[in-house]
Enzyme design. Structure first.
Site, PDB file in Angstrom:
ATOM      1  CG  PHE A  11       7.733   2.926   1.991  1.00  0.00           C
ATOM      2  CD1 PHE A  11       9.207   2.503   2.922  1.00  0.00           C
ATOM      3  CD2 PHE A  11       7.853   2.388   0.823  1.00  0.00           C
ATOM      4  CE1 PHE A  11       9.829   1.100   2.523  1.00  0.00           C
ATOM      5  CE2 PHE A  11       8.276   0.839   1.314  1.00  0.00           C
ATOM      6  CZ  PHE A  11       9.269   0.749   1.374  1.00  0.00           C
ATOM      7  CB  ALA A  73       2.820   9.537  -7.210  1.00  0.00           C
ATOM      8  CE1 TYR A 139       0.573   4.618  -7.192  1.00  0.00           C
ATOM      9  CE2 TYR A 139       0.330   2.276  -8.862  1.00  0.00           C
ATOM     10  CZ  TYR A 139       1.358   3.726  -7.886  1.00  0.00           C
ATOM     11  OH  TYR A 139       2.500   3.078  -7.122  1.00  0.00           O
ATOM     12  CE  LYS A 143       3.535   6.926  -9.914  1.00  0.00           C
ATOM     13  NZ  LYS A 143       4.849   7.288  -9.617  1.00  0.00           N
ATOM     14  CB  VAL A 184       3.742  -6.272   3.357  1.00  0.00           C
ATOM     15  CG1 VAL A 184       5.027  -5.900   4.069  1.00  0.00           C
ATOM     16  CG2 VAL A 184       3.864  -6.424   1.717  1.00  0.00           C
ATOM     17  CB  VAL A 199      -8.062 -12.597   2.011  1.00  0.00           C
ATOM     18  CG1 VAL A 199      -7.031 -12.612   0.528  1.00  0.00           C
ATOM     19  CG2 VAL A 199      -7.315 -12.619   2.816  1.00  0.00           C
TER      20      VAL A 199
END
Ligand code: NAD
Length: 307
Positions: A11, A73, A139, A143, A184, A199
């Site tokens: 992306f 990643a 994750y 990072k 999103v 949610v």
């Protein structure tokens, strides 16, 4: 300039590659296609399929390269909770392999795509780079470890390093896997087809949603900005938005009143994340310009999956 982008078919990688190539730079892209799609890349981007652990391939691809953007990643927080070893191998091991190859060939600068997730739950907002991170998922740990490896190996071998802590990026072309999709595009898709919006928690948890073009502008600036060696710099919108507010926005732009279901909170989730942008403004002249509602409308318009 000559660039190598790892994760170029993804992306953010494809948006960055296309922007740099439009600006007239020579751009090589590497991606193992575990998630990305090379069709997202423009015709002038030189794409190679391959893994970060393929040293001879990296040696070849790094020849004459000025700046490396390291974006390859595994990128899902919930998936990292299920498969922490895979995340460590790809995100930490892959970063170390890349730094070794850069050391061997000699490259001027590396820009790492790190994440706002490294901050974890700190209570106080907005999050400044000087705060001590408190990662809450494999994750986020991977990072943070990548940041340390990049800065340490870079410092030992004279490679300039910049780590960009990117917050919740969104926009056209964001990967939408069936399991653990980013919130999103998932909500946009669900709202558009009249599905439910699930949610996790009460929807008061907040994130900093930043449109892809703003992220790309920060990444482009990081390649040439002076006096940034060894820094970590936030890249976000500087706006804190709750999941409930995001849902309202998604319903407005799609014209849907999709049903909302509240389910128990998942582990690894962080209650608030919002970037302080003072350092990005100072060092990169970074000025995000796309508001959430506008960014969602552009995403709906430009991404064929929402037609
Ligand atoms: P993405 O999944 O679309 O892109 C990652 C790309 O890396 C994929 O195309 C995948 O095929 C490739 N890849 C994975 N492992 C690889 C390996 N071992 N060798 C070669 N290629 C490999 O994700 P994205 O959203 O574009 O994220 C890009 C980078 O930005 C990641 O490092 C991510 O952690 C970071 N980031 C993204 C966001 C966001 O909101 N999108 C936020 C913070 C940080």
């Amino acid at each position: 300039m000559n660039f190598l982008i790892t994760g170029a078919a993804g992306f953010l990688g494809s948006s960055l590659a296309n922007q740099l190539s439009r600006e007239g730079h020579l751009v090589r892209g590497l991606d193992d296609l575990s998630a990305g799609d090379p069709k997202a890349l423009g015709p002038d981007v030189h794409f190679t399929r391959g893994d970060l652990s393929d040293r001879p391939k990296l040696w070849t691809l790094l020849q004459e390269v000025d700046v490396v953007y390291h974006l390859a990643a595994r990128v899902s927080v919930p998936e990292s909770i299920l498969y922490p070893r895979d995340y460590n191998n790809a995100n930490v091991g892959g970063t170390v392999a890349l730094m070794e190859a850069m050391r061997d060939v000699g490259v001027r600068r590396v820009v790492l795509a790190s994440s706002g997730a490294v901050y974890g739950d700190l209570g106080k907002q907005p999050l400044k780079e000087s705060m001590t991170p408190n990662p809450r998922s494999p994750y986020a740990v991977s990072k943070l470890a990548a940041e340390y490896y990049v800065r340490t190996i870079g410092g030992l071998w004279g490679i300039e390093t910049v780590s960009l802590r990117i917050f919740n990026a969104y926009g056209p072309g964001q990967h939408l896997p069936a399991s653990h999709p980013p919130v999103v595009p998932h909500y946009l898709k669900q709202a558009q087809r009249g599905g439910t919006l699930v949610v996790h928690g009460d929807g008061t948890q907040t994130r900093d949603y930043v449109y892809v073009d703003d992220v790309v502008s920060g990444m482009v600036a990081a390649a040439t900005a002076p006096n940034v060696d060894g820094l970590v710099i936030n890249i976000g919108s500087g706006r804190e938005t709750s999941i409930n507010e995001l849902i309202k926005c998604v319903q407005d732009v799609t014209g849907s009143n999709a049903e909302v279901i509240y389910s128990p909170k998942t582990s690894g989730g962080v209650s608030r994340l919002c970037a302080d942008l003072a350092l990005a403004k100072e060092k990169l002249n970074y000025r995000p310009s796309i508001e959430l509602e506008e960014g969602l409308r552009i995403t709906l318009k430009r991404d064929p999956r929402f037609k």
